[in-house]
Design a protein around this motif. Sequence first.
Motif, mmCIF file in Angstrom:
data_model
loop_
_atom_site.group_PDB
_atom_site.id
_atom_site.type_symbol
_atom_site.label_atom_id
_atom_site.label_comp_id
_atom_site.label_asym_id
_atom_site.label_seq_id
_atom_site.Cartn_x
_atom_site.Cartn_y
_atom_site.Cartn_z
ATOM 1 N N PRO A 75 30.178 31.872 52.906
ATOM 2 C CA PRO A 75 29.062 32.043 51.510
ATOM 3 C C PRO A 75 30.068 31.396 51.080
ATOM 4 N N ARG A 76 28.753 30.928 50.436
ATOM 5 C CA ARG A 76 28.668 30.456 48.403
ATOM 6 C C ARG A 76 28.194 31.533 47.741
ATOM 7 N N THR A 77 28.228 32.324 48.682
ATOM 8 C CA THR A 77 27.735 33.967 47.329
ATOM 9 C C THR A 77 29.568 35.198 47.222
ATOM 10 N N VAL A 78 30.022 34.176 46.248
ATOM 11 C CA VAL A 78 31.048 35.139 45.851
ATOM 12 C C VAL A 78 31.178 36.567 45.090
ATOM 13 N N LEU A 79 31.314 37.735 45.161
ATOM 14 C CA LEU A 79 31.573 38.502 44.467
ATOM 15 C C LEU A 79 32.933 38.727 43.712
ATOM 16 N N LEU A 80 33.284 39.097 42.968
ATOM 17 C CA LEU A 80 34.112 39.335 41.670
ATOM 18 C C LEU A 80 34.669 40.530 41.299
ATOM 19 N N PHE A 81 35.359 41.696 42.121
ATOM 20 C CA PHE A 81 35.457 42.621 41.384
ATOM 21 C C PHE A 81 37.086 42.506 40.576
ATOM 22 N N LEU A 82 36.773 42.779 39.474
ATOM 23 C CA LEU A 82 37.389 42.566 38.530
ATOM 24 C C LEU A 82 37.976 43.776 37.378
ATOM 25 N N GLN A 83 38.806 44.582 38.217
ATOM 26 C CA GLN A 83 39.640 45.260 37.298
ATOM 27 C C GLN A 83 40.333 45.394 36.285
ATOM 28 N N ASP A 84 40.593 45.836 35.243
ATOM 29 C CA ASP A 84 41.062 45.898 33.570
ATOM 30 C C ASP A 84 42.310 45.396 33.982
ATOM 31 N N LYS A 85 43.126 46.762 34.983
ATOM 32 C CA LYS A 85 44.619 46.632 35.471
ATOM 33 C C LYS A 85 44.346 47.776 36.578
ATOM 34 N N LEU A 86 45.990 46.839 37.017
ATOM 35 C CA LEU A 86 45.632 47.408 39.132
ATOM 36 C C LEU A 86 47.622 46.818 38.719
ATOM 37 N N SER A 87 48.138 47.989 40.281
ATOM 38 C CA SER A 87 49.722 47.443 40.343
ATOM 39 C C SER A 87 50.078 47.425 42.122
ATOM 40 N N ILE A 88 50.426 47.560 42.813
ATOM 41 C CA ILE A 88 50.646 48.060 43.767
ATOM 42 C C ILE A 88 51.354 48.879 44.314
ATOM 43 N N GLU A 89 51.509 49.955 42.699
ATOM 44 C CA GLU A 89 52.155 51.520 42.888
ATOM 45 C C GLU A 89 50.912 51.929 42.956
ATOM 46 N N ASP A 90 50.141 51.373 42.087
ATOM 47 C CA ASP A 90 48.501 51.987 42.567
ATOM 48 C C ASP A 90 47.674 52.714 43.677
ATOM 49 N N PHE A 91 48.461 51.862 44.992
ATOM 50 C CA PHE A 91 47.683 52.048 46.013
ATOM 51 C C PHE A 91 48.276 53.265 47.293
ATOM 52 N N THR A 92 49.937 53.422 46.524
ATOM 53 C CA THR A 92 51.182 53.501 46.791
ATOM 54 C C THR A 92 50.499 55.139 46.476
ATOM 55 N N ALA A 93 50.897 54.946 45.058
ATOM 56 C CA ALA A 93 50.509 56.670 44.325
ATOM 57 C C ALA A 93 48.918 57.186 44.422
ATOM 58 N N LEU A 162 22.334 28.437 48.215
ATOM 59 C CA LEU A 162 22.534 28.108 46.626
ATOM 60 C C LEU A 162 24.209 28.685 45.595
ATOM 61 N N PRO A 163 24.647 28.375 45.545
ATOM 62 C CA PRO A 163 26.021 29.216 44.836
ATOM 63 C C PRO A 163 25.505 30.057 43.997
ATOM 64 N N ALA A 164 27.162 31.249 44.068
ATOM 65 C CA ALA A 164 26.601 32.739 43.168
ATOM 66 C C ALA A 164 27.309 32.644 43.267
ATOM 67 N N LEU A 165 28.141 33.611 41.538
ATOM 68 C CA LEU A 165 29.550 33.941 41.210
ATOM 69 C C LEU A 165 28.692 35.011 40.489
ATOM 70 N N LEU A 166 29.134 36.518 40.950
ATOM 71 C CA LEU A 166 28.836 37.395 40.879
ATOM 72 C C LEU A 166 29.908 38.514 40.582
ATOM 73 N N LEU A 167 30.332 39.528 38.812
ATOM 74 C CA LEU A 167 30.964 39.819 38.026
ATOM 75 C C LEU A 167 30.851 41.222 38.461
ATOM 76 N N LEU A 168 32.043 41.477 38.300
ATOM 77 C CA LEU A 168 31.478 43.077 37.940
ATOM 78 C C LEU A 168 33.053 43.703 37.551
ATOM 79 N N ARG A 169 33.504 44.582 36.301
ATOM 80 C CA ARG A 169 34.623 44.463 35.606
ATOM 81 C C ARG A 169 34.143 46.103 35.833
ATOM 82 N N LEU A 170 35.133 46.506 36.396
ATOM 83 C CA LEU A 170 35.723 48.055 36.800
ATOM 84 C C LEU A 170 36.833 48.576 35.864
#
Length: 464
Positions: A75-93, A162-170
């Motif tokens: 699809p031409r609609t792209v949703l970007l969830f951009l977090q300030d900080k994230l690491s692999i260990e956050d998923f396991t912890a 129509l292409p769309a780039l939606l940015l959500l800051r987390l």
Amino acid sequence: MARPRPPLAPLPPPLLFLLLLAAGAAPAASQQQVPLVLWSSAGDLWAAETQAHEGHITPDLQLASYLEAALRKGPRTVLLFLQDKLSIEDFTAYGGVFGNKQDSAFSNLETALQMAPSSLILPSVDWYAASTLTSYLKEKLGASPLHVDQATLRELKLNDTLPALLLLRLPYTTSSGLMAPKEVLTGNDEIIGQVMSTLKSEGVPYTAILTAVRPSRMVRDLSLVSGGVGRHLLGEDSEAKTQSPPLTSLAPVSYNDTEPRILFWARNFTVTYNNEMRDLTELTFGTPTLNMTGSSWNSSFAQLVMTYDNVFGSFLMVKFILSSQYYPVSARSWFTMDRIEIFSKNTHVVFNSSHVTAPSAYSFHCQYVSSELFNEGLLVASPDSSWHVSLQNFQIQAFNLSGGNFSYASDCASFFSPGIWMGLVTSVIMLFTFTYGLHMILNLKTMDRFDDHKGSTLSVPLME
């Protein structure tokens, strides 16, 4: 030196320029990665073999090839969830994808991945490449990023053509620091769930990306670093370094069935009840008569049970409960010491120890594992509990033992210890003092005129 470019997935000039600028800092940044998760409402965007294997760090060119496939066929609609900080260990912890939903901080993300026709999980992506995603997507889609939230997303009228780039800051954590990271991650996961529900209700096809601007912590597992050689002294035997033997003559506790399965050791092991302390070190380590009845082991669950007679008047039973689970996001198995249980005096107390975790191929080591607050303990009991447990130089391993010895230890100590901070602060102060003194010396000026004692004297006539 410029990195070679394969014929596939050509990069646009802005992204290539930023990556070339980052190449000068590659030695310092090579140990920092962020996870990146992609999923889409379209099917067959990525082949099954594209899933990253254990220890693989996705470079910029490979990431560009994955995104190129999604933007070309998806699809031409792209949703970007951009977090300030994230690491692999956050998923396991804090729960982990495909982990226990009831205690997971990523339940909505897990649901989105399970329901998506196409998904791709990249556990370790070079964070310089991930930080340029916005520029890359803007160049490829030909659309400027639109900063949205849950409220504005409902008001948008998206067009499939129509292409769309939606940015959500987390955020990763609040500026006040009053909220725990798990609470913030849970809030971010709820935002992801609400956004996915909105897109589903409106029937908008999409491709979603979740990643971070920078890692939330330094990589503690050295095998994730390209090369995986770890740190060692010159001339040191690498085989001898793979195991961490005890620091005293007392042998560790070893539970065996057909072969050694669980190893446990501590320099000091004490249990306190109503301010009455008992030292169990001599009764536990190096004692062939230690009662381990009730201990058990399999490939995903381990239980070490130790029973002591005539302790606190009758008997004392201590249980260490451990489990191992494979996490697709980190692309490896991790073990966790779920809890420590104590039975004595017709009482039963449970200490939560979920922060005691490490890759299943490693052992876990920590200078202090305690329920006492002044030791910054990793054990948590109910506030009204009269029991306390303290272990000094604690080390445990219940999976992937080799030859009955501890594997390489994953330590709980942070990279910047108090000693390192003291040295850095002292060095900065000394550098400032030296710079100030040098500045003062360079700005010294001599007098323009001074008396010449060898010349004629100056006479002043008297006026009568």
